[in-house]
Design a protein around this motif. Sequence first.
Motif, PDB file in Angstrom:
ATOM      1  N   TYR B  64       0.814  -1.206   0.000  1.00  0.00           N
ATOM      2  CA  TYR B  64       0.000   0.000   0.000  1.00  0.00           C
ATOM      3  C   TYR B  64       0.851   1.260   0.000  1.00  0.00           C
ATOM      4  CZ  TYR B  64      -3.258  -3.532   1.763  1.00  0.00           C
ATOM      5  OH  TYR B  64      -4.009  -4.663   1.940  1.00  0.00           O
ATOM      6  N   ARG B  65       0.223   2.326  -0.488  1.00  0.00           N
ATOM      7  CA  ARG B  65       0.896   3.622  -0.548  1.00  0.00           C
ATOM      8  C   ARG B  65      -0.158   4.707  -0.555  1.00  0.00           C
ATOM      9  NH1 ARG B  65       5.049   4.594  -5.432  1.00  0.00           N
ATOM     10  NH2 ARG B  65       3.237   3.901  -6.630  1.00  0.00           N
ATOM     11  N   LEU B  66       0.117   5.843   0.033  1.00  0.00           N
ATOM     12  CA  LEU B  66      -0.851   6.939  -0.015  1.00  0.00           C
ATOM     13  C   LEU B  66      -1.085   7.345  -1.463  1.00  0.00           C
ATOM     14  CD1 LEU B  66       0.054   9.406   2.873  1.00  0.00           C
ATOM     15  CD2 LEU B  66      -1.454   7.428   2.904  1.00  0.00           C
ATOM     16  N   LYS B  67      -2.294   7.726  -1.730  1.00  0.00           N
ATOM     17  CA  LYS B  67      -2.614   8.147  -3.090  1.00  0.00           C
ATOM     18  C   LYS B  67      -2.312   9.633  -3.278  1.00  0.00           C
ATOM     19  CE  LYS B  67      -5.485   7.283  -6.882  1.00  0.00           C
ATOM     20  NZ  LYS B  67      -6.447   6.296  -7.363  1.00  0.00           N
ATOM     21  N   ARG B  68      -2.392  10.376  -2.178  1.00  0.00           N
ATOM     22  CA  ARG B  68      -2.135  11.818  -2.247  1.00  0.00           C
ATOM     23  C   ARG B  68      -1.124  12.172  -1.157  1.00  0.00           C
ATOM     24  NH1 ARG B  68      -8.038  12.621  -0.948  1.00  0.00           N
ATOM     25  NH2 ARG B  68      -7.261  14.556  -0.066  1.00  0.00           N
ATOM     26  N   PRO B  69      -0.528  13.337  -1.263  1.00  0.00           N
ATOM     27  CA  PRO B  69       0.475  13.717  -0.259  1.00  0.00           C
ATOM     28  C   PRO B  69      -0.144  13.786   1.134  1.00  0.00           C
ATOM     29  CG  PRO B  69       0.465  15.286  -2.095  1.00  0.00           C
ATOM     30  CD  PRO B  69      -0.690  14.374  -2.308  1.00  0.00           C
ATOM     31  N   SER B  70       0.645  13.461   2.107  1.00  0.00           N
ATOM     32  CA  SER B  70       0.125  13.419   3.475  1.00  0.00           C
ATOM     33  C   SER B  70      -0.284  14.804   3.977  1.00  0.00           C
ATOM     34  CB  SER B  70       1.168  12.812   4.411  1.00  0.00           C
ATOM     35  OG  SER B  70       2.292  13.654   4.510  1.00  0.00           O
ATOM     36  N   GLN B  71       0.191  15.835   3.294  1.00  0.00           N
ATOM     37  CA  GLN B  71      -0.218  17.193   3.669  1.00  0.00           C
ATOM     38  C   GLN B  71      -1.627  17.509   3.183  1.00  0.00           C
ATOM     39  OE1 GLN B  71       2.625  16.869   1.583  1.00  0.00           O
ATOM     40  NE2 GLN B  71       3.920  16.519   3.383  1.00  0.00           N
ATOM     41  N   GLU B  72      -2.180  16.617   2.388  1.00  0.00           N
ATOM     42  CA  GLU B  72      -3.483  16.923   1.797  1.00  0.00           C
ATOM     43  C   GLU B  72      -4.590  15.969   2.225  1.00  0.00           C
ATOM     44  OE1 GLU B  72      -2.993  17.189  -2.435  1.00  0.00           O
ATOM     45  OE2 GLU B  72      -1.269  18.541  -2.247  1.00  0.00           O
ATOM     46  N   ILE B  73      -4.279  15.044   3.124  1.00  0.00           N
ATOM     47  CA  ILE B  73      -5.301  14.103   3.570  1.00  0.00           C
ATOM     48  C   ILE B  73      -5.643  14.383   5.028  1.00  0.00           C
ATOM     49  CG2 ILE B  73      -5.862  11.677   3.929  1.00  0.00           C
ATOM     50  CD1 ILE B  73      -3.914  10.970   1.718  1.00  0.00           C
ATOM     51  N   THR B  74      -6.907  14.647   5.271  1.00  0.00           N
ATOM     52  CA  THR B  74      -7.299  14.952   6.651  1.00  0.00           C
ATOM     53  C   THR B  74      -7.787  13.696   7.370  1.00  0.00           C
ATOM     54  OG1 THR B  74      -9.635  15.386   6.190  1.00  0.00           O
ATOM     55  CG2 THR B  74      -8.091  17.218   5.904  1.00  0.00           C
ATOM     56  N   LEU B  75      -7.754  13.788   8.668  1.00  0.00           N
ATOM     57  CA  LEU B  75      -8.263  12.717   9.508  1.00  0.00           C
ATOM     58  C   LEU B  75      -9.758  12.514   9.244  1.00  0.00           C
ATOM     59  CD1 LEU B  75      -6.802  10.983  11.464  1.00  0.00           C
ATOM     60  CD2 LEU B  75      -7.229  12.637  13.272  1.00  0.00           C
ATOM     61  N   LEU B  76     -10.439  13.601   8.986  1.00  0.00           N
ATOM     62  CA  LEU B  76     -11.865  13.498   8.696  1.00  0.00           C
ATOM     63  C   LEU B  76     -12.124  12.594   7.491  1.00  0.00           C
ATOM     64  CD1 LEU B  76     -14.749  14.494   9.366  1.00  0.00           C
ATOM     65  CD2 LEU B  76     -14.411  16.274   7.661  1.00  0.00           C
ATOM     66  N   GLU B  77     -11.306  12.753   6.458  1.00  0.00           N
ATOM     67  CA  GLU B  77     -11.492  11.928   5.278  1.00  0.00           C
ATOM     68  C   GLU B  77     -11.302  10.457   5.606  1.00  0.00           C
ATOM     69  OE1 GLU B  77      -9.879  13.621   1.358  1.00  0.00           O
ATOM     70  OE2 GLU B  77      -8.650  14.566   2.894  1.00  0.00           O
ATOM     71  N   LEU B 126      -2.630  14.219   7.855  1.00  0.00           N
ATOM     72  CA  LEU B 126      -1.738  13.116   8.200  1.00  0.00           C
ATOM     73  C   LEU B 126      -0.327  13.622   8.474  1.00  0.00           C
ATOM     74  CD1 LEU B 126      -2.829  10.318   5.706  1.00  0.00           C
ATOM     75  CD2 LEU B 126      -3.527  10.661   8.077  1.00  0.00           C
ATOM     76  N   ALA B 127       0.075  14.609   7.693  1.00  0.00           N
ATOM     77  CA  ALA B 127       1.426  15.151   7.876  1.00  0.00           C
ATOM     78  C   ALA B 127       1.635  15.687   9.286  1.00  0.00           C
ATOM     79  CB  ALA B 127       1.690  16.245   6.844  1.00  0.00           C
ATOM     80  N   ASN B 128       0.556  16.146   9.901  1.00  0.00           N
ATOM     81  CA  ASN B 128       0.663  16.659  11.277  1.00  0.00           C
ATOM     82  C   ASN B 128       0.846  15.542  12.297  1.00  0.00           C
ATOM     83  OD1 ASN B 128      -2.162  18.734  10.462  1.00  0.00           O
ATOM     84  ND2 ASN B 128       0.018  19.187  10.181  1.00  0.00           N
ATOM     85  N   LEU B 129       0.630  14.333  11.847  1.00  0.00           N
ATOM     86  CA  LEU B 129       0.523  13.244  12.812  1.00  0.00           C
ATOM     87  C   LEU B 129       1.731  12.324  12.853  1.00  0.00           C
ATOM     88  CD1 LEU B 129      -3.209  12.366  12.173  1.00  0.00           C
ATOM     89  CD2 LEU B 129      -2.247  13.598  14.119  1.00  0.00           C
TER      90      LEU B 129
END
Lengths: 141, 141
Positions: B64-77, B126-129
Amino acid sequence: MKINRATDYGVRLMVYLAACEGRVVPRAEIASAMEIPPEFLAKIAQHLAKAGLLEIRQGRAGGYRLKRPSQEITLLEVVEALEGEIALNLCVGHPESCRFSPTCKVHLVWEAATEGLRDLLGNIYLANLIEKKAKSDEEVG
Amino acid sequence: MKINRATDYGVRLMVYLAACEGRVVPRAEIASAMEIPPEFLAKIAQHLAKAGLLEIRQGRAGGYRLKRPSQEITLLEVVEALEGEIALNLCVGHPESCRFSPTCKVHLVWEAATEGLRDLLGNIYLANLIEKKAKSDEEVG
DNA sequence: AGTAACTGGATCTTTTTTATCTTAAATTTT
DNA sequence: AAAATTTAAGATAAAAAAGATCCAGTTACT
């Protein structure tokens, strides 16, 4: 991430009692007005009574009544009486349940979110939730 | 009023992937590092993939791999991909499910609380985490 | 005493959650 | 092309929680 049915019913019950201003309200009336299965309502009332939020009168003219004024009972109290202390994830309140929690930043988020929710509910009183009956001086004057 | 296990696991998965910076990470590695039953992890990953949050590579060096940068994926999503849109009570988002909702003040509270929660989670990426690895200039100064 | 109303515990059903199993498909390596 | 590795997708199962009901017993009013 939802309150359960019992909690929903419990809140309806408490709000209904708040609107009844100290009258002892028979279970059947509440069940019918609030569309709650009467037997289930009984169980919920028993929980709320144990938590000191309402008073149960047994016997012939029995029923339920708020134990404290509606200006002093928060939604948080009602919810937590029925669900236990709010915690959006297992690790909130029980950090030992998760090996990662000491360094886990997500843990902090769940804690913050939980606190936010508790704050919000803790500032809403039953008195805020009842439909005000039109009083002559408010309505006409 | 809790997220479920799958959501917890899903968040761990996503944060782990965020920390791996674009590397294709085999399921077994994640399962072991994050203490998630591998078969269950597979199901969760499939959901997240359908929601467009991660990318699945089959075959020999798959994972597996993120589909988008971690700076653009929120926990809400992440949460909503796994639990559906957050709603603290049935009546939120489905007012027709409750006969009382048009005039019910409690309904407004559940809506406000839901929005509060969604706002909070929607502002965490995600980047914050991820635990920042010590970089020479940050660490040594 | 008789009746109305609630209790408390047990039980039961349904739903949801959590997890696993199995066959098939995809991709890389040999 | 075959073998090895890794995931997919659907079915199934086990466990837990939620939601609801039943009933013998108790309380209190008339």
